[in-house]
Design a protein around this motif. Structure first.
Motif, PDB file in Angstrom:
ATOM      1  N   MET A 166      -7.548 -66.936-150.541  1.00 15.84           N
ATOM      2  CA  MET A 166      -6.739 -66.209-149.568  1.00 15.84           C
ATOM      3  C   MET A 166      -6.603 -64.758-150.029  1.00 15.84           C
ATOM      4  N   GLY A 167      -6.596 -63.872-149.083  1.00 16.70           N
ATOM      5  CA  GLY A 167      -6.511 -62.457-149.414  1.00 16.70           C
ATOM      6  C   GLY A 167      -5.167 -61.862-149.043  1.00 16.70           C
ATOM      7  N   PRO A 168      -5.119 -60.564-148.964  1.00 19.29           N
ATOM      8  CA  PRO A 168      -3.883 -59.878-148.568  1.00 19.29           C
ATOM      9  C   PRO A 168      -3.463 -60.281-147.152  1.00 19.29           C
ATOM     10  N   GLU A 169      -2.223 -60.038-146.861  1.00 19.40           N
ATOM     11  CA  GLU A 169      -1.676 -60.446-145.568  1.00 19.40           C
ATOM     12  C   GLU A 169      -2.053 -59.472-144.456  1.00 19.40           C
ATOM     13  N   LYS A 170      -2.580 -60.028-143.380  1.00 18.60           N
ATOM     14  CA  LYS A 170      -2.793 -59.220-142.178  1.00 18.60           C
ATOM     15  C   LYS A 170      -1.470 -59.199-141.425  1.00 18.60           C
ATOM     16  N   ARG A 171      -1.068 -58.013-140.989  1.00 21.22           N
ATOM     17  CA  ARG A 171       0.184 -57.866-140.254  1.00 21.22           C
ATOM     18  C   ARG A 171      -0.103 -57.177-138.931  1.00 21.22           C
ATOM     19  N   SER A 172       0.604 -57.578-137.925  1.00 23.43           N
ATOM     20  CA  SER A 172       0.485 -56.929-136.630  1.00 23.43           C
ATOM     21  C   SER A 172       1.178 -55.572-136.704  1.00 23.43           C
ATOM     22  N   PRO A 173       0.477 -54.481-136.363  1.00 24.56           N
ATOM     23  CA  PRO A 173       1.128 -53.168-136.372  1.00 24.56           C
ATOM     24  C   PRO A 173       2.386 -53.135-135.506  1.00 24.56           C
ATOM     25  N   GLY A 174       2.341 -53.817-134.370  1.00 19.86           N
ATOM     26  CA  GLY A 174       3.511 -53.865-133.486  1.00 19.86           C
ATOM     27  C   GLY A 174       4.696 -54.557-134.131  1.00 19.86           C
ATOM     28  N   VAL A 175       4.435 -55.639-134.842  1.00 19.37           N
ATOM     29  CA  VAL A 175       5.513 -56.368-135.520  1.00 19.37           C
ATOM     30  C   VAL A 175       6.084 -55.521-136.659  1.00 19.37           C
ATOM     31  N   VAL A 176       5.211 -54.813-137.377  1.00 21.80           N
ATOM     32  CA  VAL A 176       5.685 -53.936-138.457  1.00 21.80           C
ATOM     33  C   VAL A 176       6.624 -52.870-137.885  1.00 21.80           C
ATOM     34  N   ILE A 177       6.233 -52.277-136.763  1.00 20.93           N
ATOM     35  CA  ILE A 177       7.080 -51.258-136.124  1.00 20.93           C
ATOM     36  C   ILE A 177       8.389 -51.883-135.653  1.00 20.93           C
ATOM     37  N   LEU A 178       8.297 -53.021-134.975  1.00 18.61           N
ATOM     38  CA  LEU A 178       9.492 -53.691-134.453  1.00 18.61           C
ATOM     39  C   LEU A 178      10.467 -54.042-135.578  1.00 18.61           C
ATOM     40  N   LEU A 179       9.973 -54.645-136.647  1.00 22.36           N
ATOM     41  CA  LEU A 179      10.843 -55.015-137.759  1.00 22.36           C
ATOM     42  C   LEU A 179      11.436 -53.783-138.437  1.00 22.36           C
ATOM     43  N   SER A 180      10.666 -52.702-138.501  1.00 17.02           N
ATOM     44  CA  SER A 180      11.176 -51.462-139.094  1.00 17.02           C
ATOM     45  C   SER A 180      12.324 -50.894-138.265  1.00 17.02           C
ATOM     46  N   VAL A 181      12.183 -50.939-136.960  1.00 19.46           N
ATOM     47  CA  VAL A 181      13.229 -50.424-136.071  1.00 19.46           C
ATOM     48  C   VAL A 181      14.460 -51.333-136.093  1.00 19.46           C
ATOM     49  N   VAL A 182      14.239 -52.641-135.956  1.00 28.24           N
ATOM     50  CA  VAL A 182      15.337 -53.609-135.899  1.00 28.24           C
ATOM     51  C   VAL A 182      16.164 -53.600-137.198  1.00 28.24           C
ATOM     52  N   THR A 183      15.490 -53.391-138.333  1.00 23.64           N
ATOM     53  CA  THR A 183      16.201 -53.398-139.621  1.00 23.64           C
ATOM     54  C   THR A 183      16.632 -51.997-140.061  1.00 23.64           C
ATOM     55  N   CYS A 184      16.582 -51.052-139.144  1.00 26.59           N
ATOM     56  CA  CYS A 184      16.957 -49.652-139.440  1.00 26.59           C
ATOM     57  C   CYS A 184      16.190 -49.091-140.635  1.00 26.59           C
ATOM     58  N   GLY A 185      14.930 -49.450-140.741  1.00 26.60           N
ATOM     59  CA  GLY A 185      14.065 -48.892-141.773  1.00 26.60           C
ATOM     60  C   GLY A 185      13.967 -49.692-143.055  1.00 26.60           C
ATOM     61  N   ILE A 186      14.798 -50.703-143.218  1.00 27.98           N
ATOM     62  CA  ILE A 186      14.767 -51.485-144.465  1.00 27.98           C
ATOM     63  C   ILE A 186      13.423 -52.204-144.619  1.00 27.98           C
TER      64      ILE A 186
END
Length: 122
Positions: A1-21
């Motif tokens: 298994m390699g590094p984690e693929k992340r959805s760019p949209g989910v990364v943005i959403l989680l960044s906004v929802v968590t106020c940048g945390i």
């Protein structure tokens, strides 16, 4: 298994929802995965996050430039078209649009991971 693929949209959403945390967690993960992929012991994921916090985000602007250059090296190692977006990331971060840099960077990482770790076996 390699590094984690992340959805760019989910990364943005989680960044906004968590106020940048979540963004700090993402910086840590990207730094760690980059270190492992390149075998570069000079990369210190914890220090990258710490410097971003201590400098109130100023280091984060430089981080985008630095990791844009490292991503170009990663593209070369993955034998895909080399894309050096470091200046684009830097300019977007300076004008307060670093979240766009995050999306572009994560998308590029996903391409690198696809071509390195997630290729279909023949």
């Amino acid at each position: 298994m390699g590094p984690e693929k992340r959805s760019p949209g989910v990364v943005i959403l989680l960044s906004v929802v968590t106020c940048g945390i979540y963004l700090y967690y993402w910086i840590y993960c990207v730094s760690k995965e980059t270190k492992e992929f390149l075998g570069n012991d000079q990369i210190n994921p914890g220090m990258e996050v710490l410097l971003s916090i201590v400098t109130c985000g100023i280091y984060f602007i430089y981080w985008f430039y630095k990791y844009g250059k490292l991503q170009a090296e990663m593209c070369e190692r993955a034998q895909i078209a080399v894309t050096d977006n470091s200046i684009v990331y830097l300019i977007l971060a300076i004008v307060g649009l670093s979240i766009i840099s995050v999306a572009i960077m994560q998308s590029q990482l996903n391409t690198i991971w696809d071509n390195t770790y997630y290729k279909p076996q023949m």
